[in-house]
Design an enzyme around this catalytic site. Structure first.
Site, PDB file in Angstrom:
ATOM      1  N   TYR A   1       0.871  -1.174   0.000  1.00 12.78           N
ATOM      2  CA  TYR A   1       0.000   0.000   0.000  1.00 12.78           C
ATOM      3  C   TYR A   1       0.904   1.218   0.000  1.00 12.78           C
ATOM      4  CZ  TYR A   1      -4.321  -2.484   0.865  1.00 12.78           C
ATOM      5  OH  TYR A   1      -5.415  -3.287   0.733  1.00 12.78           O
TER       6      TYR A   1
ATOM      7  N   HIS B   1     -15.983   1.338   4.546  1.00 10.54           N
ATOM      8  CA  HIS B   1     -14.596   1.130   4.962  1.00 10.54           C
ATOM      9  C   HIS B   1     -14.470   0.494   6.340  1.00 10.54           C
ATOM     10  CE1 HIS B   1     -10.307   1.790   5.009  1.00 10.54           C
ATOM     11  NE2 HIS B   1     -10.410   2.363   6.190  1.00 10.54           N
TER      12      HIS B   1
END
Ligand SMILES: *[C@@H]1O[C@H](CO)[C@@H](O)[C@H](O)[C@H]1NC(C)=O
Ligand SMILES: *[C@@H]1O[C@H](CO)[C@@H](O)[C@H](O)[C@H]1NC(C)=O
Ligand SMILES: *[C@@H]1O[C@H](CO)[C@@H](O)[C@H](O)[C@H]1NC(C)=O
Ligand SMILES: *[C@@H]1O[C@H](CO)[C@@H](O)[C@H](O)[C@H]1NC(C)=O
Length: 667
Positions: free
Chosen positions: A216, A412
């Protein structure tokens, strides 16, 4: 003559239909051997797929609850070597075993061929309604796990008894996908078309590591100077994937960076120094603390999507000066399943913006759990829910009589998140959920574009519920920013823009006290008053001299937060727990099923502390505590009525959703 014309017509119809109208496309494996394209057919009951593979044997694609074979609905495809006949078989697997033919075939081949190297097959798959029969996986809204495999040889046997040869581990895999994300529709007016501008936000030559399969990468960007100088609206975006990098770029998010209004710092003071920096691994302990203020998602793209244009007449303002944000953080999730070496990437997103301001501005409302360590998830639970409420008091004050229209939702949570639902209540009745994902995948985060905008009226209640699976955790999991900690958030994009931007909650402290046998803390009142969520950026501003290496600059936000927690909320009563901190108790508790269920019960039937905020920390006026409405699990009664059976919860929910939303947007 007429016949010829007819043939030409049908050929051209076929051509435009078969080749140019695929709305979605995805490379499935790390070497680019299998590719799938698809489009939902008008009416919403059929999906047309094209699978292309660098093989002359069989190819399989399927859908499954968790990416495994068990419960998978599989289509087996091949072109018979000597006859050239294309085949598609509708099959299912009960476990990790060879799939068997469905009782009823819900796929049909349209065409298929193979040349010296490749096979491609186009087929139609008819979708299930409510009557899940254990063979055809109900495909609907939200995430589905697409499983794939292939083999260099055709299946053996003949009619009705085909048996595919076993695929070895290297020739199978799984990818998450939203099958029904709406295709990219260009709704720009001719004037806009002439005047729109592009801002390419690209990775700065990120080297994808070859020693692990996931990275990421986060980097700070700044809007182009003209956007700061004059008001502009963002109107859409498309992905910009470097050639042949489709297999590595998995999902990309763009977040607005904005400091709380009470902060003494300015966003340029905090973020400008990072603009020239190449970035950092996201949410690692050494990511700069301030990047955690880049929280409002404005672009959420994942593989399989072509991008998005905002609804006609709606724009998102850009730059701090014009009610938007000047600094943004891009987060790119790279996948390198085959551990290729030397891959350097410059992918990203192209944001379209315009000076032709659209009449309606959009904004984002955050619902869910306040990001705090007071979100507690017991370990070892296959299904534990965080219940959160956006209360009627809040919507009544914040939302004008005509309501707001929610057109997109980004859900999320972190690694243990399995389901996220945004439920909607009006006058004591439950409406269809605004968004819902019964198979949430942290590694596949894409905005849910709603088939039709949903109106939220003053007095409506929104319950954002996140379901977690903590069976692989041995210690309690607390809320926080790192991916090992948890979040439960839904970002609702809505118009027209209001000052309303937070509608969160957390359970009352008493829910924890009652569950854990705590009668009194020394410092609860003190603790309630202080807002520990505000991040302390003082250390960061002290470090401006070290701009070249922001990776080394910061200490961990998380460490600080848990230090606060370790030294606050000290127990006064009962005596046997006296002087232990709440943090210590959470970690010492024997989280047996009884204790965990008690806590779960308190969330559902106890009170919650609402947090209802305008842009810039200003609070609305509302009660300190509210009751969770009298609801149990998310309702799926409509579907049950239709099918007369009660399938297991997660599956049944997807079915219900399919039923409630008969995919209007496909017309
Ligand atoms: C074989 O088919 C594939 C895909 O259908 C195509 O990309 C390739 O160019 C074809 N090869 C030849 C030699 O025609
Ligand atoms: C997890 O719990 C064990 C035993 O309770 C403890 O020794 C360990 O330090 C804990 N780990 C973390 C990361 O808190
Ligand atoms: C608890 O802490 C208080 C204040 O620090 C101290 O006076 C008291 O002796 C402690 N009690 C126990 C049981 O340790
Ligand atoms: C539901 O799940 C249970 C346990 O996992 C299983 O035994 C049962 O067959 C399932 N029922 C349906 C309708 O799928």
């Amino acid at each position: 003559m007429e016949l010829l014309l007819l043939i030409v017509l049908s050929l051209s119809a076929k051509f435009s239909f078969g080749f140019s109208e695929w709305t979605h496309e995805m490379v499935l494996d790390g070497e680019g051997i299998l590719r799938v394209q698809w489009m939902a057919m008008p009416g919403g009951k059929v999906i047309r797929f094209k699978v292309t593979g660098r093989t002359l044997g069989w190819m399989g694609i399927g859908f499954s609850p968790n990416g495994g074979m068990a419960g998978a609905d599989i289509t087996l495809l091949w072109v018979q070597d000597h006859t050239g006949t294309p085949h598609a078989l509708d099959m299912y697997a009960k476990g990790e075993e060879r799939p068997v033919l469905d009782d009823k075939q819900d796929v049909t081949v349209e065409s298929g061929q193979q040349n010296e190297t490749h096979t491609d097959i186009v087929f139609l798959k008819y979708l299930q309604d409510c009557s899940y029969n254990g063979q055809d996986f109900p495909l609907g809204e939200g995430t589905v796990r697409l499983i794939w495999s292939w083999h260099p040889e055709d299946p053996e046997g003949k009619e009705d008894s085909w048996t595919p040869k076993y695929h070895d581990r290297s020739r199978r895999g799984t990818r998450s996908v939203y099958l029904f994300s709406p295709p990219l529709e260009n709704n720009l007016s001719p004037a806009e078309e002439r005047n729109f501008k592009k801002w390419d936000i690209l990775s700065p030559d990120v080297e994808i590591p070859s020693d692990r399969d996931t990275l990421y990468w986060c980097k700070i960007f700044k809007v182009p100077p003209e956007i700061q100088a004059r008001p502009h609206h963002m109107i859409g975006y498309v992905p910009v994937i470097e050639a042949d990098h489709e297999v590595y770029v998995h999902h990309m998010l763009l977040y607005e960076c904005s400091l709380p209004a009470h902060s003494k710092l300015t966003s340029s003071g905090v973020f400008e120094k990072y603009v020239s920096h190449a970035g950092a691994p996201c949410y690692a302990p050494n990511m700069p603390i301030s990047w955690n203020y880049c929280q409002k998602e404005i672009v959420a793209w994942a593989v399989g999507s072509e991008g998005e244009y905002l609804p006609e007449r709606v724009g998102i303002p850009l730059a701090d000066e014009h009610r938007g944000a000047t600094y943004m953080m891009m987060e790119i999730h790279y996948n390198n399943p085959t551990l290729q070496k030397g891959i350097v990437d410059r992918s990203g997103v192209r944001v379209y913006y315009t000076e032709e301001l659209r009449p309606i501005e959009a904004s984002t409302l955050l619902t869910g759990h306040k990001v705090t360590f007071m979100q507690v998830l017991p370990p070892g639970r296959p299904r534990f829910t965080s219940h959160t409420i956006c209360s009627e008091h809040c919507t009544r004050q914040a939302i004008p009589e005509d309501g707001i229209k929610v057109f997109q939702v980004f859900l999320h949570s972190h690694l243990t998140g399995r389901e996220i639902h945004v439920r909607h209540f009006r006058n004591g009745k439950e409406l269809s959920p605004i968004a819902s994902d019964a198979y949430y995948d942290f590694n596949y985060q894409q905005a849910h574009i709603l088939p039709k905008p949903v109106t939220v009226l003053p007095g409506d209640i929104l319950l954002t519920e996140c379901v977690y699976d903590t069976t692989d955790r041995h210690n309690v999991t607390l809320g926080g920013f790192s991916t090992r900690e948890e979040m439960c958030l839904a970002f609702l994009k809505y118009y027209p823009k209001l000052e309303f931007d937070h509608c969160l909650s957390l359970p009352v402290y008493e829910s924890y006290m009652e569950t854990l046998g705590i009668q009194e803390f020394y410092d609860l009142e003190d603790f309630r008053i202080r807002d520990y969520q505000s991040l302390n950026l003082e250390d960061e501003t002290d470090e401006t001299g070290k701009v070249e290496s922001p990776l080394a600059v910061e200490s961990s936000l998380i460490r600080k937060e848990s230090n606060v927690l370790k030294t606050h909320l000290i127990v006064k009563e009962p005596e046997d727990l006296r002087n232990l901190s709440f943090y210590e108790i959470l970690h010492q508790t024997d989280w047996n099923p009884k204790v965990s269920e008690k806590l779960q019960f308190r969330f559902l039937h106890g009170k919650h502390i609402p947090i209802c905020r305008k842009t810039g920390q200003q609070l609305y006026d509302y009660p300190k505590e509210v009751e969770y409405p009298d609801v149990s699990e998310i309702s799926y009664h409509k579907c049950l009525k239709a099918s007369g059976t009660r399938p297991n919860f997660t599956l049944s929910f997807t079915i219900a959703f399919l039923f409630l939303f008969p995919l209007h947007f496909l017309h």
